[in-house]
Design a protein around this motif. Structure first.
Motif, mmCIF file in Angstrom:
data_model
loop_
_atom_site.group_PDB
_atom_site.id
_atom_site.type_symbol
_atom_site.label_atom_id
_atom_site.label_comp_id
_atom_site.label_asym_id
_atom_site.label_seq_id
_atom_site.Cartn_x
_atom_site.Cartn_y
_atom_site.Cartn_z
ATOM 1 N N TRP A 241 2.911 2.211 -0.564
ATOM 2 C CA TRP A 241 4.061 2.791 -1.249
ATOM 3 C C TRP A 241 3.729 3.135 -2.696
ATOM 4 O O TRP A 241 3.975 4.246 -3.151
ATOM 5 C CB TRP A 241 5.249 1.830 -1.221
ATOM 6 N N TRP A 242 3.162 2.180 -3.439
ATOM 7 C CA TRP A 242 2.920 2.388 -4.864
ATOM 8 C C TRP A 242 1.608 3.130 -5.095
ATOM 9 O O TRP A 242 0.593 2.861 -4.448
ATOM 10 C CB TRP A 242 2.866 1.045 -5.587
ATOM 11 N N LYS A 243 1.628 4.076 -6.027
ATOM 12 C CA LYS A 243 0.427 4.799 -6.420
ATOM 13 C C LYS A 243 0.103 4.476 -7.873
ATOM 14 O O LYS A 243 0.995 4.443 -8.725
ATOM 15 C CB LYS A 243 0.630 6.310 -6.248
ATOM 16 N N ARG A 244 -1.166 4.247 -8.117
ATOM 17 C CA ARG A 244 -1.600 3.897 -9.466
ATOM 18 C C ARG A 244 -1.170 4.995 -10.442
ATOM 19 O O ARG A 244 -1.459 6.176 -10.243
ATOM 20 C CB ARG A 244 -3.116 3.746 -9.493
ATOM 21 N N GLY A 245 -0.454 4.592 -11.510
ATOM 22 C CA GLY A 245 0.035 5.560 -12.469
ATOM 23 C C GLY A 245 -0.511 5.314 -13.861
ATOM 24 O O GLY A 245 -1.507 4.610 -14.050
ATOM 25 N N ALA A 264 0.863 -5.975 4.828
ATOM 26 C CA ALA A 264 2.248 -5.694 4.449
ATOM 27 C C ALA A 264 2.393 -5.287 2.986
ATOM 28 O O ALA A 264 3.304 -4.539 2.640
ATOM 29 C CB ALA A 264 3.129 -6.905 4.726
ATOM 30 N N PHE A 265 1.499 -5.770 2.112
ATOM 31 C CA PHE A 265 1.639 -5.538 0.685
ATOM 32 C C PHE A 265 0.346 -5.026 0.071
ATOM 33 O O PHE A 265 -0.753 -5.314 0.554
ATOM 34 C CB PHE A 265 2.031 -6.833 -0.043
ATOM 35 N N THR A 266 0.502 -4.272 -1.007
ATOM 36 C CA THR A 266 -0.610 -3.875 -1.857
ATOM 37 C C THR A 266 -0.461 -4.605 -3.182
ATOM 38 O O THR A 266 0.615 -4.567 -3.793
ATOM 39 C CB THR A 266 -0.610 -2.354 -2.116
#
Length: 360
Positions: A241-245, A264-266
């Motif tokens: 879900w999350w992308k490095r910003g 399940a998680f990053t």
């Protein structure tokens, strides 16, 4: 069953839940001495304001319907359909809108009463963050209220918790055009101050006839203050879900000890050791249980400095039941107690372990 039998059954039920956590022990006294008497007094008013709103809407709707029929007879069906019918519906809604405001005002008062009482059992504070609509009864009073509350309404859009800016800084919240906050719960748990609030972010998309309001985020924001700062910065999010910003170039992927949690998680962190010690399987299970209970998803958060900040997408919470049902219902209170208890479980899971005293 009669009132005595129902009260006896209720006493037994409250006794059964009081053993689950100490904060539930005063629940029966709070219900019997505070909530039940006040809700009984409010019940007659609830029936009256809803009855008035329905009657007013029916009268206005009937007038609009007769007007549409008359105009259709004079101008013809092709002229009136569909815009004439649509106009009749809009006029009905506008003409009866003000009379429904007392209904929503009572809904807000009920929430403040029930959720506030549940929070007091835990030593927490609660604020619906709703504007006071109690003085509105018609279009005239509505206009005066709008003029008097212009400045206050702007303040309601200000984030009541630092969690909002922290999550936004690391792209853990989406872009938006407007924001709304409600149901603020604050207090101290496990010797740590915390705030939790519902947040809704919306954005206008498209143009012209295709323009529409899209909900970009709706859910809960948590901010928990630790007594001591973390050694590094750790970001957790549901997998893929999350992308490095921006500002996250120094974060490295963390391999979790559990393969199931790994899928399940990053997790990314500047301190691999601290991240693994922090995100143990049992603590991760607390987060998953929170997500599951609130029927939410896309849980994400950041551990940085002295703050644990979490966002969880979910529908409206802490509603204290429907205003269109009788107010004197203990389930309104019990459900809220359960929801707050689960939040406490999550906080306890991160703050009452030996790791907390030795590592931070």
């Amino acid at each position: 069953r009669g009132p005595i039998a129902m009260q006896a059954a209720l006493d037994i039920y409250f006794d059964s839940i009081s053993s689950k956590r100490p904060e539930f022990e005063p629940a029966i006294a709070v219900w019997r001495d505070v909530l039940q008497p006040q809700l009984e007094r409010m019940e007659e008013e609830r029936k009256a304001v809803i009855g008035k709103a329905i009657k007013r809407t029916a009268i206005v709707g009937s007038i609009a319907l007769l007007s549409v029929i008359a105009l259709t007879w004079v101008l013809g069906f092709q002229v009136m359909f569909p815009f004439g019918i649509f106009a009749g519906i809009v006029l009905t809604v506008l003409a009866s809108a003000a009379v429904w405001i007392p209904v929503f005002s009572m809904k807000s008062q009920t929430k403040q009463l029930v959720v506030g009482a549940a929070c007091e059992c835990f030593g927490f504070n609660y604020d619906t963050m709703h504007p006071d609509l109690s003085g509105i009864s018609g279009f005239s009073s509505l206009g005066n209220w709008v003029k008097s509350q212009a400045g206050n309404l702007k303040e309601l859009n200000e984030p009541p918790t630092p969690a909002f800016e922290r999550l936004k800084a690391y792209a853990l919240l989406p872009s938006y055009d407007s924001r709304k906050f409600e149901d603020l719960i604050s207090g101290t748990r496990a010797e740590a101050d915390f705030t939790m609030v519902e947040c809704k972010l919306t954005e206008q998309q498209g143009s012209g006839k295709n323009r529409r309001t899209v909900t970009k985020f709706q859910g809960l924001l948590f901010n928990i203050d630790y007594p001591e700062p973390f050694l590094g910065r750790t970001i957790i999010a549901r997998d893929k879900w999350w992308k490095r910003g921006k500002g996250a170039s120094d974060l490295q992927r963390v391999d979790l000890v559990s393969k199931e949690l790994e899928d399940a998680f990053t997790v990314h962190s500047t301190d691999q050791v601290e991240a693994r010690t922090l995100l143990t399987p049992d603590r991760m299970e607390r987060l998953i249980a929170l997500e599951r209970h609130f029927q939410g998803g896309k849980l994400r958060g950041i551990f940085e400095d002295g703050h644990m900040t979490i966002a969880l997408e979910a529908g409206n919470q802490f509603e204290a039941g429907s205003i269109f049902k009788p107010l004197v219902d203990p389930d309104r209170f019990i459900q809220t107690l359960t929801e707050i208890g689960l939040v406490c479980d999550m906080i306890d899971g991160f703050l009452t372990r030996e790791w907390y005293k030795d590592r931070i």
